[in-house]
Write a protein that holds these residues in place. Structure first.
Motif: not given
Length: 339
Positions: A69, A99-101, A104-105, A107-108, A111, A128, A131
């Protein structure tokens, strides 16, 4: 029948035998006659049968897959880290899911759920900017899945991590500007909830204190992107006593500052010297070339993955969590060269 469709059950149906007999024949089990083994292997080769990797991984409780991530793959630093990760993983026989965040929290968190659903054996993470809560990382540990943080770490989570000497590197970058005669040095800082943001700011402040220069809060600005640097640089140039040096938390911020200075007719480095951080590819194509701290992304990627593999490939390995600190170095170019 395509190779992706052929299963042990297909072979068993054609030969009129049980799937378990086919399975044992393919494994050269001594209880299976030579004639049956020959028939099974001949048909398997004819139908281009291949064992199902997912099924095998389920049976052996290992997917031979690791998850990564990262905040954004567009940054040269993170792309070089990925190169290091993939080289070590490939040699160890592991596949990498990236995976890309997108900083963004939420999105993380998503992931992490995706990687756990794919039964990855281990996870490598750089957190991120958003986070501030870490339950999703604790969920990884609760699944007994090893995790290694790199670059942007979470001190609250006790696990292996790889960082560079952010504070010392930032100290050296700022000291370089001071030795070049700069007395009003701006620090474009990163988010202070991230340890790297805190450490790079502290290195900057340490250099100022050591040189006996005043610490002006107006010269510490949270600006960690190209766009934010343009706005902040324009505002700083309107001060009665504008800066004569800029130390930026990353290269894109430094480049945003450089372009703004040049649009306003300010000479670099004669009037304002600039130093960035990460030494990405852009640093060598600016005019003048950008001085920057080399983060050694590839080495960080290989080191983090080797730490992860040590836990994955050695079940008996139960050493306490470790922090590896890599040395970074300042690459001096035209944007800050003494004149």
């Amino acid at each position: 029948m395509s190779s992706t469709q052929v299963t042990i059950k297909d072979i068993a149906r054609v030969l009129g035998i049980s799937p378990s007999t086919v399975s044992r024949a393919l494994k050269n089990h001594p209880d299976i006659s030579k004639a049956t083994k020959d028939a099974v292997n001949e048909l398997a080769e004819k139908l281009k049968y291949e064992p199902n990797a997912v099924a095998l991984s389920l049976k052996h409780s290992r997917s031979n897959t690791i998850g990564v991530i990262i905040p954004e793959i567009v940054h040269y630093f993170f792309s070089s880290v990925i190169s290091g990760i993939e080289d070590v993983a490939y040699e160890a026989g592991f596949t990498v899911i990236i995976c890309q965040s997108n900083e963004k929290y939420d999105r993380e968190v998503a992931n992490v759920k995706t990687l756990l659903s794919h039964r990855v054996d281990g996870v490598l993470v750089s957190v991120s900017k958003e986070t501030k809560q870490f339950d999703h990382f604790r969920a990884i540990q609760e699944r007994q899945v090893p995790i290694v943080f790199f670059d942007r770490i979470v001190p609250e989570i006790k696990t292996d991590q790889v960082i560079i000497d952010d504070k010392h590197s930032s100290y050296l970058a700022t000291k370089h500007l001071i030795e070049g005669g700069r007395k009003r040095i701006v620090h474009f800082a990163g988010p202070q909830n991230l340890l790297i943001g805190q450490q790079r700011k502290e290195g900057y402040l340490q250099a100022l204190r050591e040189a006996g220069l005043p610490i002006d809060p107006a010269l510490v600005v949270v600006a960690d992107s190209f766009e934010k640097a343009i706005t902040a640089t324009n505002e700083l140039l309107e001060l009665p006593n504008p800066p004569d040096g800029i130390f930026a938390v990353n290269d894109l911020t430094a480049i945003g500052a450089m372009q703004t200075l040049q649009r306003r007719g300010i000479k670099i480095p004669q009037q304002v010297a600039v130093v960035g951080f990460s030494d990405g590819r852009f640093s060598g194509i600016t005019d003048p070339n950008l001085s920057s701290v080399d983060q050694h992304g590839y080495e960080m990627g290989t080191t983090a993955t080797e730490m992860l593999m040590k836990r994955l490939l050695n079940p008996a390995y139960d050493a306490p969590a470790r922090t590896r600190v890599l040395k970074a170095n300042l690459i001096v170019r035209g944007s800050s060269a003494n004149f």
